[in-house]
Scaffold this motif. Structure first.
Motif, PDB file in Angstrom:
ATOM      1  N   TRP A   4      30.684  23.000  40.257  1.00  0.00           N
ATOM      2  CA  TRP A   4      31.215  22.753  41.429  1.00  0.00           C
ATOM      3  C   TRP A   4      31.499  24.004  42.058  1.00  0.00           C
ATOM      4  CZ3 TRP A   4      35.735  25.175  42.404  1.00  0.00           C
ATOM      5  CH2 TRP A   4      36.634  25.396  41.073  1.00  0.00           C
ATOM      6  N   ALA A   5      31.422  25.181  41.288  1.00  0.00           N
ATOM      7  CA  ALA A   5      31.625  26.414  41.960  1.00  0.00           C
ATOM      8  C   ALA A   5      30.645  26.884  43.003  1.00  0.00           C
ATOM      9  CB  ALA A   5      32.152  27.411  40.860  1.00  0.00           C
ATOM     10  N   ASP A   6      31.007  27.492  44.189  1.00  0.00           N
ATOM     11  CA  ASP A   6      30.012  28.169  44.995  1.00  0.00           C
ATOM     12  C   ASP A   6      29.555  29.519  44.476  1.00  0.00           C
ATOM     13  OD1 ASP A   6      29.858  26.203  46.874  1.00  0.00           O
ATOM     14  OD2 ASP A   6      31.713  27.029  47.917  1.00  0.00           O
ATOM     15  N   THR A   7      30.581  30.210  43.731  1.00  0.00           N
ATOM     16  CA  THR A   7      30.455  31.697  43.192  1.00  0.00           C
ATOM     17  C   THR A   7      31.265  31.701  42.043  1.00  0.00           C
ATOM     18  OG1 THR A   7      29.803  32.434  45.387  1.00  0.00           O
ATOM     19  CG2 THR A   7      30.547  34.067  43.660  1.00  0.00           C
ATOM     20  N   VAL A   8      30.840  32.346  41.081  1.00  0.00           N
ATOM     21  CA  VAL A   8      31.684  32.525  40.034  1.00  0.00           C
ATOM     22  C   VAL A   8      31.882  33.993  39.670  1.00  0.00           C
ATOM     23  CG1 VAL A   8      31.977  32.380  37.595  1.00  0.00           C
ATOM     24  CG2 VAL A   8      31.131  30.421  38.945  1.00  0.00           C
ATOM     25  N   LEU A   9      32.729  34.903  39.814  1.00  0.00           N
ATOM     26  CA  LEU A   9      32.779  36.266  39.695  1.00  0.00           C
ATOM     27  C   LEU A   9      33.550  36.746  38.249  1.00  0.00           C
ATOM     28  CD1 LEU A   9      34.420  36.854  43.260  1.00  0.00           C
ATOM     29  CD2 LEU A   9      32.078  37.040  42.376  1.00  0.00           C
ATOM     30  N   ALA A  10      32.780  37.766  37.403  1.00  0.00           N
ATOM     31  CA  ALA A  10      33.155  38.123  36.452  1.00  0.00           C
ATOM     32  C   ALA A  10      33.925  39.573  36.544  1.00  0.00           C
ATOM     33  CB  ALA A  10      32.203  38.121  35.264  1.00  0.00           C
ATOM     34  N   MET A  11      34.973  39.935  35.986  1.00  0.00           N
ATOM     35  CA  MET A  11      35.319  41.058  35.991  1.00  0.00           C
ATOM     36  C   MET A  11      34.647  42.155  35.264  1.00  0.00           C
ATOM     37  SD  MET A  11      37.565  41.140  38.194  1.00  0.00           S
ATOM     38  CE  MET A  11      38.582  39.973  39.305  1.00  0.00           C
ATOM     39  N   ASP A  12      33.960  41.564  34.243  1.00  0.00           N
ATOM     40  CA  ASP A  12      33.296  42.636  33.474  1.00  0.00           C
ATOM     41  C   ASP A  12      32.189  41.857  32.841  1.00  0.00           C
ATOM     42  OD1 ASP A  12      33.719  41.471  30.809  1.00  0.00           O
ATOM     43  OD2 ASP A  12      35.573  42.278  30.813  1.00  0.00           O
ATOM     44  N   ASN A  13      31.139  42.954  32.388  1.00  0.00           N
ATOM     45  CA  ASN A  13      29.888  42.844  31.903  1.00  0.00           C
ATOM     46  C   ASN A  13      29.905  41.795  30.682  1.00  0.00           C
ATOM     47  OD1 ASN A  13      27.699  43.840  33.657  1.00  0.00           O
ATOM     48  ND2 ASN A  13      28.812  45.805  33.247  1.00  0.00           N
ATOM     49  N   ASP A  14      30.931  41.863  29.846  1.00  0.00           N
ATOM     50  CA  ASP A  14      30.841  40.944  28.810  1.00  0.00           C
ATOM     51  C   ASP A  14      31.309  39.739  28.966  1.00  0.00           C
ATOM     52  OD1 ASP A  14      30.503  43.041  26.990  1.00  0.00           O
ATOM     53  OD2 ASP A  14      32.370  43.555  26.625  1.00  0.00           O
ATOM     54  N   VAL A  15      31.988  39.560  29.927  1.00  0.00           N
ATOM     55  CA  VAL A  15      32.515  38.097  30.277  1.00  0.00           C
ATOM     56  C   VAL A  15      31.148  37.588  31.107  1.00  0.00           C
ATOM     57  CG1 VAL A  15      34.067  36.764  32.046  1.00  0.00           C
ATOM     58  CG2 VAL A  15      34.790  38.465  30.508  1.00  0.00           C
ATOM     59  N   GLU A  21      25.468  32.603  29.184  1.00  0.00           N
ATOM     60  CA  GLU A  21      25.190  31.885  27.763  1.00  0.00           C
ATOM     61  C   GLU A  21      25.588  30.460  28.244  1.00  0.00           C
ATOM     62  OE1 GLU A  21      26.967  33.751  24.763  1.00  0.00           O
ATOM     63  OE2 GLU A  21      25.455  35.536  24.930  1.00  0.00           O
ATOM     64  N   LEU A  22      26.752  30.296  29.018  1.00  0.00           N
ATOM     65  CA  LEU A  22      27.021  28.937  29.307  1.00  0.00           C
ATOM     66  C   LEU A  22      26.207  28.114  30.373  1.00  0.00           C
ATOM     67  CD1 LEU A  22      31.008  29.604  29.046  1.00  0.00           C
ATOM     68  CD2 LEU A  22      29.517  28.334  27.282  1.00  0.00           C
ATOM     69  N   ALA A  23      26.045  28.991  31.400  1.00  0.00           N
ATOM     70  CA  ALA A  23      25.308  28.137  32.545  1.00  0.00           C
ATOM     71  C   ALA A  23      23.978  27.679  32.242  1.00  0.00           C
ATOM     72  CB  ALA A  23      25.274  29.315  33.526  1.00  0.00           C
ATOM     73  N   ASP A  24      23.673  26.624  33.207  1.00  0.00           N
ATOM     74  CA  ASP A  24      22.406  25.931  33.034  1.00  0.00           C
ATOM     75  C   ASP A  24      21.682  26.674  34.382  1.00  0.00           C
ATOM     76  OD1 ASP A  24      23.352  25.122  35.750  1.00  0.00           O
ATOM     77  OD2 ASP A  24      23.542  23.047  34.821  1.00  0.00           O
ATOM     78  N   GLU A  25      20.459  26.190  34.868  1.00  0.00           N
ATOM     79  CA  GLU A  25      19.657  27.015  35.609  1.00  0.00           C
ATOM     80  C   GLU A  25      20.209  26.703  37.028  1.00  0.00           C
ATOM     81  OE1 GLU A  25      15.628  25.005  35.460  1.00  0.00           O
ATOM     82  OE2 GLU A  25      15.329  25.824  33.310  1.00  0.00           O
ATOM     83  N   GLN A  26      21.100  25.939  37.446  1.00  0.00           N
ATOM     84  CA  GLN A  26      21.539  25.689  38.735  1.00  0.00           C
ATOM     85  C   GLN A  26      22.822  26.460  38.980  1.00  0.00           C
ATOM     86  OE1 GLN A  26      22.080  21.559  39.060  1.00  0.00           O
ATOM     87  NE2 GLN A  26      20.251  21.211  40.301  1.00  0.00           N
ATOM     88  N   LYS A  30      25.051  31.661  40.560  1.00  0.00           N
ATOM     89  CA  LYS A  30      26.020  31.817  41.388  1.00  0.00           C
ATOM     90  C   LYS A  30      27.085  32.716  40.568  1.00  0.00           C
ATOM     91  CE  LYS A  30      26.338  26.747  41.843  1.00  0.00           C
ATOM     92  NZ  LYS A  30      27.107  25.667  41.509  1.00  0.00           N
ATOM     93  N   LEU A  31      26.312  33.221  39.413  1.00  0.00           N
ATOM     94  CA  LEU A  31      27.241  34.320  38.496  1.00  0.00           C
ATOM     95  C   LEU A  31      27.254  35.612  39.046  1.00  0.00           C
ATOM     96  CD1 LEU A  31      26.434  32.857  35.302  1.00  0.00           C
ATOM     97  CD2 LEU A  31      28.449  32.247  36.570  1.00  0.00           C
ATOM     98  N   ARG A  32      28.334  36.381  39.175  1.00  0.00           N
ATOM     99  CA  ARG A  32      28.132  37.566  39.773  1.00  0.00           C
ATOM    100  C   ARG A  32      29.170  38.617  39.211  1.00  0.00           C
ATOM    101  NH1 ARG A  32      28.161  36.136  45.586  1.00  0.00           N
ATOM    102  NH2 ARG A  32      29.776  37.215  45.638  1.00  0.00           N
ATOM    103  N   LEU A  33      28.855  39.969  38.889  1.00  0.00           N
ATOM    104  CA  LEU A  33      29.855  40.762  38.896  1.00  0.00           C
ATOM    105  C   LEU A  33      30.799  41.187  39.914  1.00  0.00           C
ATOM    106  CD1 LEU A  33      30.715  42.286  36.073  1.00  0.00           C
ATOM    107  CD2 LEU A  33      29.302  44.201  36.789  1.00  0.00           C
ATOM    108  N   TYR A  34      32.274  41.152  39.719  1.00  0.00           N
ATOM    109  CA  TYR A  34      32.958  41.567  40.709  1.00  0.00           C
ATOM    110  C   TYR A  34      32.716  42.603  41.421  1.00  0.00           C
ATOM    111  CZ  TYR A  34      37.085  41.426  43.662  1.00  0.00           C
ATOM    112  OH  TYR A  34      38.035  41.359  44.629  1.00  0.00           O
ATOM    113  N   LEU A  35      32.245  43.744  40.905  1.00  0.00           N
ATOM    114  CA  LEU A  35      32.019  44.994  41.305  1.00  0.00           C
ATOM    115  C   LEU A  35      30.740  45.115  41.153  1.00  0.00           C
ATOM    116  CD1 LEU A  35      35.088  47.394  40.182  1.00  0.00           C
ATOM    117  CD2 LEU A  35      34.882  46.252  42.547  1.00  0.00           C
TER     118      LEU A  35
END
Length: 67
Positions: A4-15, A21-26, A30-35
């Protein structure tokens, strides 16, 4: 939750790696590093000034993630 998210921001590369690893092709695009190219330091177990630095770092880049 990734669907349901438009964008998912991770605070670090490990996350970010774990999210991929959890995400499907769709969800994967949407996954990005915050910085771009660097981690936001996690101040957990650090002294109070480290929390202030973390907040300032997050606030300084928030505009580029908000419409």
């Amino acid at each position: 939750m990734l669907a349901w998210a438009d964008t998912v921001l991770a605070m670090d590369n490990d996350v970010l790696k774990e999210l991929h690893e959890l995400a499907d092709e769709q969800a994967a695009p949407k996954l990005r590093l915050y910085l771009d190219g660097q981690d936001v330091h996690d101040p957990w177990e650090d002294a109070y000034p480290a929390f202030l630095i973390c907040v300032k770092t997050i606030q300084a880049d928030a505009d580029r993630h908000l419409a």
